[in-house]
Design an enzyme around this catalytic site. Structure first.
Site, mmCIF file in Angstrom:
data_model
loop_
_atom_site.group_PDB
_atom_site.id
_atom_site.type_symbol
_atom_site.label_atom_id
_atom_site.label_comp_id
_atom_site.label_asym_id
_atom_site.label_seq_id
_atom_site.Cartn_x
_atom_site.Cartn_y
_atom_site.Cartn_z
ATOM 1 N N ARG A 1 -26.079 55.501 48.098
ATOM 2 C CA ARG A 1 -26.479 56.444 48.059
ATOM 3 C C ARG A 1 -24.904 57.954 48.858
ATOM 4 O O ARG A 1 -24.635 58.237 48.028
ATOM 5 C CB ARG A 1 -27.174 57.591 49.121
ATOM 6 C CG ARG A 1 -29.113 57.321 48.637
ATOM 7 C CD ARG A 1 -29.786 58.006 49.830
ATOM 8 N NE ARG A 1 -30.054 59.310 48.780
ATOM 9 C CZ ARG A 1 -29.858 60.545 49.145
ATOM 10 N NH1 ARG A 1 -30.723 60.214 50.478
ATOM 11 N NH2 ARG A 1 -29.732 60.934 48.458
ATOM 12 N N ASN A 9 -29.117 69.438 52.528
ATOM 13 C CA ASN A 9 -28.459 67.884 51.753
ATOM 14 C C ASN A 9 -27.530 66.749 52.218
ATOM 15 O O ASN A 9 -26.652 67.916 53.134
ATOM 16 C CB ASN A 9 -27.610 68.305 50.338
ATOM 17 C CG ASN A 9 -28.658 69.354 49.520
ATOM 18 O OD1 ASN A 9 -29.301 68.984 49.284
ATOM 19 N ND2 ASN A 9 -27.695 69.576 48.669
ATOM 20 N N ASP A 19 -24.866 65.151 50.997
ATOM 21 C CA ASP A 19 -23.426 64.491 50.715
ATOM 22 C C ASP A 19 -22.832 66.038 51.250
ATOM 23 O O ASP A 19 -23.096 67.057 51.787
ATOM 24 C CB ASP A 19 -24.410 64.913 49.180
ATOM 25 C CG ASP A 19 -24.453 66.376 48.075
ATOM 26 O OD1 ASP A 19 -23.563 67.204 48.991
ATOM 27 O OD2 ASP A 19 -26.102 66.776 47.737
ATOM 28 N N HIS A 49 -29.630 68.163 57.675
ATOM 29 C CA HIS A 49 -30.199 66.370 57.852
ATOM 30 C C HIS A 49 -29.069 65.414 58.437
ATOM 31 O O HIS A 49 -29.677 64.345 57.618
ATOM 32 C CB HIS A 49 -30.969 66.816 56.514
ATOM 33 C CG HIS A 49 -31.953 67.594 56.312
ATOM 34 N ND1 HIS A 49 -32.885 68.066 55.762
ATOM 35 C CD2 HIS A 49 -33.197 68.290 57.595
ATOM 36 C CE1 HIS A 49 -34.521 68.166 55.257
ATOM 37 N NE2 HIS A 49 -34.264 68.558 57.060
ATOM 38 N N CYS A 62 -25.572 55.375 72.619
ATOM 39 C CA CYS A 62 -25.296 56.629 73.277
ATOM 40 C C CYS A 62 -25.341 57.714 72.753
ATOM 41 O O CYS A 62 -24.905 58.747 73.773
ATOM 42 C CB CYS A 62 -23.850 56.423 74.043
ATOM 43 S SG CYS A 62 -22.172 56.440 72.372
ATOM 44 N N LEU A 121 -35.134 75.378 39.751
ATOM 45 C CA LEU A 121 -35.308 74.254 38.192
ATOM 46 C C LEU A 121 -36.795 75.526 37.898
ATOM 47 O O LEU A 121 -37.338 76.116 37.261
ATOM 48 C CB LEU A 121 -35.758 73.714 37.808
ATOM 49 C CG LEU A 121 -35.509 73.250 36.626
ATOM 50 C CD1 LEU A 121 -33.805 73.962 36.201
ATOM 51 C CD2 LEU A 121 -34.914 71.578 36.904
ATOM 52 N N GLU A 122 -37.732 75.661 38.986
ATOM 53 C CA GLU A 122 -39.550 75.782 38.600
ATOM 54 C C GLU A 122 -39.922 76.769 39.654
ATOM 55 O O GLU A 122 -39.293 76.638 40.336
ATOM 56 C CB GLU A 122 -39.741 74.621 37.868
ATOM 57 C CG GLU A 122 -39.789 73.786 38.654
ATOM 58 C CD GLU A 122 -40.411 72.150 38.763
ATOM 59 O OE1 GLU A 122 -40.415 71.864 37.474
ATOM 60 O OE2 GLU A 122 -40.367 71.439 39.478
ATOM 61 N N ALA A 173 -29.659 75.370 38.967
ATOM 62 C CA ALA A 173 -28.212 75.723 39.292
ATOM 63 C C ALA A 173 -27.142 76.125 38.934
ATOM 64 O O ALA A 173 -26.921 77.612 39.347
ATOM 65 C CB ALA A 173 -28.253 74.980 40.578
#
Ligand code: APR
Length: 231
Positions: free
Chosen positions: A56, A89, A91, A106, A117, A199-200, A216
């Site tokens: 990722r 996100n 990223d 996150h 540690c 989107l929905e 977006a």
């Protein structure tokens, strides 16, 4: 001037080529969440978990910020009040677009965490559990990602921002993961106007005052233009 708190999710990075989690073909239809995104999964098979996040990280490095990330940079720069950006996100596309302050609730692919540690350091492109911690030397390196069953980062700070928000916007998130899914309720209780850009319709659409549907890269720049025109 009005204070805006924005929550982003995987949908804002979808058009940069990074997969979402719960859409058809999403990450959680390809991988077992319990194996790659829980402390128990990491304890069972650290190499598998590192492989997952190394892949990722490589994808995120190859991706580029899109028009939605860029529009939020304009908002941070030009809005006369405060703009607080909270992202789920992992990223770094908000930062690479030029956003200055981003709260990564996150965690981040770009950081490593010592499970012994608690030290944090910049992640190498490929990480392994046998990488020694630069502070304590223990070989218990994990990605600095908040897994299921763990407490997201900066929750007190985020809650304080939402309590003093005039406008709360959720962008590209399905509203299925708490505590982020609870932010709209908190914002409503605090008297903020709430807007969903997705989107929905999401699980939580009914809780927002305003909804703007579409990709977006289209709806976020248009929303930012409208906000800046009203400032
Ligand atoms: N533009 C806007 N929204 C989009 C786009 C797009 N181009 N593509 C998809 N979406 C929407 C989907 O309709 C969906 O509602 O983005 C949302 C993505 O939802 P999820 O895949 O559930 O991602 P997210 O809400 O960020 O997930 C939350 O779950 O597994 C965890 O820790 C992970 O941070 C993640 C959390």
């Amino acid at each position: 001037m009005r204070k805006i708190v924005i929550l982003t999710g995987a949908g804002i990075s979808a058009e940069s080529g990074l997969g979402t989690f719960r859409d058809a073909g999403g990450v959680w239809s390809q991988y077992d969440l319990a194996e790659v995104a829980t402390p128990e999964g990491f304890a069972r098979n650290p190499a598998l978990v590192h492989d997952f996040y190394n892949a990722r990280r490589a994808n995120a490095l190859a991706a580029h910020p899109n028009a939605a990330h860029e529009a939020l940079v304009r908002l941070e720069r030009d809005w006369p009040g405060q703009v607080v950006l909270v992202t789920q996100n992992i990223d770094d596309l908000h930062e690479r677009a030029g956003h200055r302050h981003v709260i990564h609730m996150h965690g981040e692919l770009a950081r490593a965490l010592c499970a012994a540690c608690g030290a944090h350091w910049p992640a190498p492109e490929k990480m392994s559990a046998s990488d020694p911690c630069p502070e304590c030397g223990t070989r218990a390196t994990r990605p600095d990602i908040v897994w299921f069953g763990e407490m997201p980062y900066d929750m007190d700070l985020i809650q304080r921002h939402i309590d003093s928000a005039d406008l709360f916007a959720a962008i590209g998130t399905s509203g299925q993961v708490f505590p982020a899914a609870g932010f709209v309720m908190q914002a409503n209780a605090a008297g903020a106007e709430t807007v969903e850009l997705n989107l929905e319709p999401s699980e939580l659409s009914g809780m927002f005052d305003i909804r703007r549907e579409g990709p977006a890269t289209r709806v976020v720049p248009a929303w930012v233009n409208d906000l800046l025109a009203s400032a």
